[in-house]
Design a protein around this motif. Structure first.
Motif, PDB file in Angstrom:
ATOM      1  N   LEU A   1       0.834  -1.205   0.000  1.00  0.00           N
ATOM      2  CA  LEU A   1       0.000   0.000   0.000  1.00  0.00           C
ATOM      3  C   LEU A   1       0.865   1.251   0.000  1.00  0.00           C
ATOM      4  O   LEU A   1       0.640   2.185  -0.772  1.00  0.00           O
TER       5      LEU A   1
ATOM      6  N   TYR B   1       1.007   0.932  -4.235  1.00  0.00           N
ATOM      7  CA  TYR B   1      -0.349   1.389  -4.561  1.00  0.00           C
ATOM      8  C   TYR B   1      -0.439   2.913  -4.530  1.00  0.00           C
ATOM      9  O   TYR B   1      -0.952   3.533  -5.450  1.00  0.00           O
ATOM     10  N   TYR B   2       0.031   3.515  -3.429  1.00  0.00           N
ATOM     11  CA  TYR B   2       0.027   4.981  -3.353  1.00  0.00           C
ATOM     12  C   TYR B   2       1.373   5.555  -3.772  1.00  0.00           C
ATOM     13  O   TYR B   2       1.443   6.595  -4.411  1.00  0.00           O
TER      14      TYR B   2
ATOM     15  N   ASN C   1      -0.794   7.819   2.511  1.00  0.00           N
ATOM     16  CA  ASN C   1      -1.618   6.621   2.360  1.00  0.00           C
ATOM     17  C   ASN C   1      -3.101   6.971   2.412  1.00  0.00           C
ATOM     18  O   ASN C   1      -3.505   7.924   3.083  1.00  0.00           O
TER      19      ASN C   1
ATOM     20  N   THR D   1       0.190  -0.699   7.044  1.00  0.00           N
ATOM     21  CA  THR D   1       0.188  -0.661   5.602  1.00  0.00           C
ATOM     22  C   THR D   1      -0.682  -1.834   5.156  1.00  0.00           C
ATOM     23  O   THR D   1      -1.354  -2.449   5.987  1.00  0.00           O
TER      24      THR D   1
ATOM     25  N   SER E   1      -1.315  -6.961  -0.956  1.00  0.00           N
ATOM     26  CA  SER E   1      -2.264  -7.488  -1.943  1.00  0.00           C
ATOM     27  C   SER E   1      -2.295  -9.010  -1.857  1.00  0.00           C
ATOM     28  O   SER E   1      -1.239  -9.650  -1.771  1.00  0.00           O
TER      29      SER E   1
ATOM     30  N   TYR F   1      -6.865  -6.004  -0.329  1.00  0.00           N
ATOM     31  CA  TYR F   1      -5.704  -5.310   0.227  1.00  0.00           C
ATOM     32  C   TYR F   1      -5.938  -5.126   1.715  1.00  0.00           C
ATOM     33  O   TYR F   1      -6.838  -4.384   2.117  1.00  0.00           O
TER      34      TYR F   1
ATOM     35  N   TYR G   1      -9.002  -2.875   7.691  1.00  0.00           N
ATOM     36  CA  TYR G   1      -8.251  -1.803   7.061  1.00  0.00           C
ATOM     37  C   TYR G   1      -8.320  -0.541   7.923  1.00  0.00           C
ATOM     38  O   TYR G   1      -9.357   0.124   7.996  1.00  0.00           O
TER      39      TYR G   1
END
Length: 593
Positions: free
Chosen positions: A100, A104-105, A111, A135, A138, A149, A186
Motif C-alpha cells: 500500500l 499502490y500509493y 496513504n 500498511t 495485496s 488489500y 483496514y
C-alpha cells in the motif's frame, strides 16, 4: 476492617478533562504538493486556521501529537514522518514499508487509509512516544474470489524526542516492531486510556472474523495482544441492493470521551456499538443499527464520533448525519437524522458534491467533519451535547485557507483515572449479645451499595444498615461507581462485629500490639485474662452502681492472670483495663452462679 486504600487520583474529573494536556492542539491538514497547505491551531481555545509551507502532505492517513504546551512534535501521512521543523524525522525511512505504502500509493503523497496511524505518549518515559501504524498487502481472497488489500500486522516504532538535537528520531532497535501479526481490518486504529489514567489500550479488529485484538501500553512497553470474540462476523464483502461492497475499505472507529463506549462504522451500512471496560480492555453489550438506504448508494457510513459528555453518538454517511441518544438502550430507536448534505451551499465555488466523511472531536468540544471530496471548509457540529437540531450542525462551518479532505486521528489524551471511591464498611466493634450496631459510613452520591446477604442485616442495599448478629460476624460490603462501566469500579471492604457471648472474644486480637482476652463470659468463679503488654496495667471490675468490686495487676512478664469472682452476686459488671490513668479497653461481663 480491611480497607481498600488504592487511590488513583486527587482531582475527580470527567471524560473531558479539567487538566488538558494540549496533545491535540495542532491539526496538520490538506494535500497540496505545490504551494501552501493548511491546519488548525486550538491553543487559544478556538479553531484558528492557518496556511503553512511544508513538505509532508496528507491524503487520508493523518496522525500527529503535540507536547504538553501545545507545540507540534511530529506528524505522519503513513509514508514518512515529519519532525517539529517539518523535516524528515531521524531514522523514519521505510518505517511503514508495504504494498500500500510503496506501490499502490507510492511517492510521498500519503496513504489512503482512514485512521492508519496513531501517536501516544509513553507512560513510562516523558521523552518517548509510540507511533502505531498499518500498511496493506495485496492477496487473492479465494473464498470470495477477488483481490483484496489488507494489513498483515499492526506495527509500531518508538520515537525519542531528545534525538537529533531535540527534533526527535526513531530508536534504532525499536523500529517497525509488530504488536499484532495477523490479517486485520483496514485502518480504524484507535486508543483509550486505561482506568489508571496513565496507560493505553489499543483496539484493532481481525479480518473476516468476529475477533478483536486489544493490548496495553504501559511503563513496561507493549503487552501481548488479547483476543476477544464479540459482536458479529465482519465479512470482506456485504451485499446491498444486489451489489457487493467491500466492507472495510474505509470507515472510522472511536472510543467515547469517558471511555465507556467503542463504536466502529464501515461501508456495509452498519453501526456497531460496544461497552468498553477500561480496567480489563474487554468489550461487552454489543448492539447494532443497520442504516436505512435513504438514497441509493449514498448512505454508506464513513465517520463517527461522540459528544464531549459521551451522551450522543454521531455517524456520518456521504449524504446524512445521524445522532444517537445513548440513553436509549435500543440503538435503532436512538437514531435521529439531523442533517442532509446540501449541494447548494457548495455550488457557488465548486462543480462537484463534496459530501460528508470523517469526524474528530476537538479541544474546543466541537466536532469537525472532513469533506469526502475535499473542500475549502470543514463541517461543524457546534453544540454536540444538545439533542436533535439543537446540536447546531453547520455545513461549511469552518472556512479553510486551502482545500483539504482529511482529518487527524486523536484519542482522548485528557481522559482521567476512574473516580476513587473507597469502600468503607465502618470500624470493627464489640457488642453484647442482643445489641445492634450501625455499619458503614454515610451515603456517597453516585455509589451503589451491596452487602453480602445476611439475615442479621436490616437492609443489604444501603450504605449504613443495622446489624443484629447472634455471634461474631464479618460483613462484606461492595460498592460500585455507577458513573462508569469498568470492572474496577467495584471495591470491597469488610467489618467484623464481635459478640460478647460464651466464646469471650471482646477485642480483636492483634499480636503486634497490646491485647487483652477476657473469658469466659458469662463467668462463674474466675475471670481468665490472657494478655500481652509492654507496660504495667490494671484490670478493675465495677458493679452497676459504679463501685469497684475487684481488681488485679497485669504485669508485662506474665501472660495470664486470674481474678476470683466467686463471691460476687449474679449480674452485669463492667471491667476497665488501665495503664496509668488511661483506660485502654473496657466492656461488660456477666457473672452467673
Amino acid at each position: 476492617m480491611i480497607r481498600n486504600i488504592i487511590i488513583w487520583l486527587f482531582i475527580i474529573c470527567s471524560g473531558t478533562s479539567l487538566l488538558a494536556q494540549n496533545r491535540a492542539n495542532i491539526w496538520e491538514l490538506s494535500y497540496q504538493n505545490y504551494g501552501p497547505n493548511c491546519g488548525i491551531d486550538f491553543n487559544l481555545g478556538y479553531a484558528d486556521t492557518f496556511s503553512v509551507i511544508r513538505k509532508l502532505v496528507f491524503f487520508i492517513t493523518n496522525s500527529s501529537i503535540c507536547d504538553t504546551e501545545g507545540n507540534i512534535l511530529f506528524y505522519t501521512n503513513g509514508q514518512w514522518i515529519a519532525n517539529r521543523k517539518g523535516d524528515s524525522l531521524k531514522n523514519c525511512n521505510k518505517f511503514n514499508s508495504g504494498y500500500l505504502t510503496d506501490v499502490y500509493y507510492g511517492g510521498e503523497g500519503g496513504n489512503g487509509m482512514s485512521q492508519g496511524a496513531i501517536a501516544l505518549p509513553d507512560p513510562g518515559n516523558s521523552n518517548r512516544y509510540y507511533l502505531f501504524y498499518e500498511t496493506a498487502e495485496s492477496f487473492n481472497n479465494q473464498q470470495y474470489g477477488f483481490t483484496d488489500y489488507q494489513p498483515f500486522y499492526l506495527s509500531y516504532s518508538v520515537i525519542d524526542i531528545t534525538l537529533d538535537n531535540g527534533n526527535g528520531g526513531i530508536i534504532k532497535d525499536k523500529k517497525n516492531m509488530h504488536a499484532v501479526n495477523d490479517t486485520l481490518l483496514y485502518g480504524m486504529i484507535t486508543a483509550c486510556k486505561h482506568a489508571n489514567g496513565r496507560d493505553w489500550w489499543i483496539a484493532v479488529h481481525k479480518y473476516n472474523s468476529d475477533q478483536f485484538y486489544t493490548f496495553l501500553i504501559d511503563s513496561n512497553g507493549v503487552s501481548n495482544a488479547n483476543k476477544q470474540k464479540v459482536g458479529p462476523l465482519i465479512k470482506p464483502l456485504d451485499k446491498v441492493l444486489d451489489e457487493y461492497f467491500e466492507t472495510d475499505n474505509t470507515g472510522e472507529a472511536a472510543f467515547s470521551p469517558n471511555g465507556n463506549y467503542y463504536v466502529f462504522v464501515e461501508v456495509g451500512y452498519h453501526v456497531r456499538l460496544f461497552d468498553f471496560d477500561r480496567c480489563t480492555g474487554l468489550f461487552s453489550n454489543f448492539r447494532e443499527d443497520s442504516l436505512p438506504l435513504l438514497e441509493q448508494y449514498d448512505n454508506s457510513p464513513l465517520g463517527c464520533s461522540f459528544s464531549p459528555s459521551s451522551k450522543y453518538l454521531y455517524v456520518s454517511t456521504y449524504w446524512h448525519l445521524f445522532q444517537y441518544n445513548l440513553a436509549n438502550t435500543r440503538l435503532t430507536d436512538a437514531r435521529d437524522d439531523i442533517a442532509r448534505y446540501d449541494y447548494s451551499l457548495d455550488s457557488s465555488h465548486i462543480s462537484f458534491e463534496t459530501l460528508f466523511a470523517f469526524q474528530q472531536i476537538a479541544p474546543d468540544n466541537k466536532i469537525y467533519m472532513s469533506p469526502w471530496n475535499g473542500n475549502t471548509s470543514y463541517d461543524v457540529i457546534d453544540e454536540p451535547d444538545h439533542p436533535d437540531s439543537n446540536a447546531n450542525f453547520l455545513q461549511n462551518g469552518l472556512p479553510l485557507p486551502i482545500y483539504s479532505s482529511n482529518i487527524t486521528n486523536f484519542p482522548n489524551y485528557d481522559l482521567c483515572p476512574l473516580a476513587s471511591y473507597t469502600a468503607d464498611a465502618g470500624n470493627d466493634t464489640t457488642i453484647i449479645k442482643g445489641q445492634s450496631v450501625q455499619l458503614g459510613i454515610p451515603t456517597v452520591v453516585g455509589v451503589k451499595y451491596q452487602w453480602k446477604s445476611d439475615s442479621s442485616l436490616s437492609d443489604t442495599t444501603i450504605s449504613q444498615p443495622i446489624a443484629l448478629p447472634y455471634s461474631t460476624t464479618t460483613y462484606y460490603l461492595s460498592i460500585t461507581d455507577t458513573g462508569t462501566l469498568s470492572s474496577c469500579n467495584v471495591r470491597i471492604d469488610t467489618v467484623t462485629v464481635y459478640v460478647d457471648i460464651a466464646d469471650g472474644i471482646l477485642h480483636h486480637q492483634n499480636f503486634s500490639k497490646d491485647f487483652y482476652h477476657i473469658s469466659p463470659n458469662p463467668a462463674h468463679d474466675w475471670l481468665n485474662i490472657v494478655y500481652s503488654t509492654k507496660d504495667n496495667a490494671e484490670l478493675e471490675l465495677y458493679n452497676q452502681f459504679g463501685q469497684m468490686v475487684g481488681s488485679i495487676s497485669l504485669y508485662p512478664y506474665f501472660k495470664n492472670r486470674m481474678l476470683n469472682v466467686a463471691t460476687l452476686p449474679t449480674g452485669i459488671y463492667m471491667y476497665a483495663i488501665k495503664q496509668g490513668r488511661m483506660i485502654i479497653q473496657g466492656a461488660e461481663v456477666a457473672i452467673v452462679h
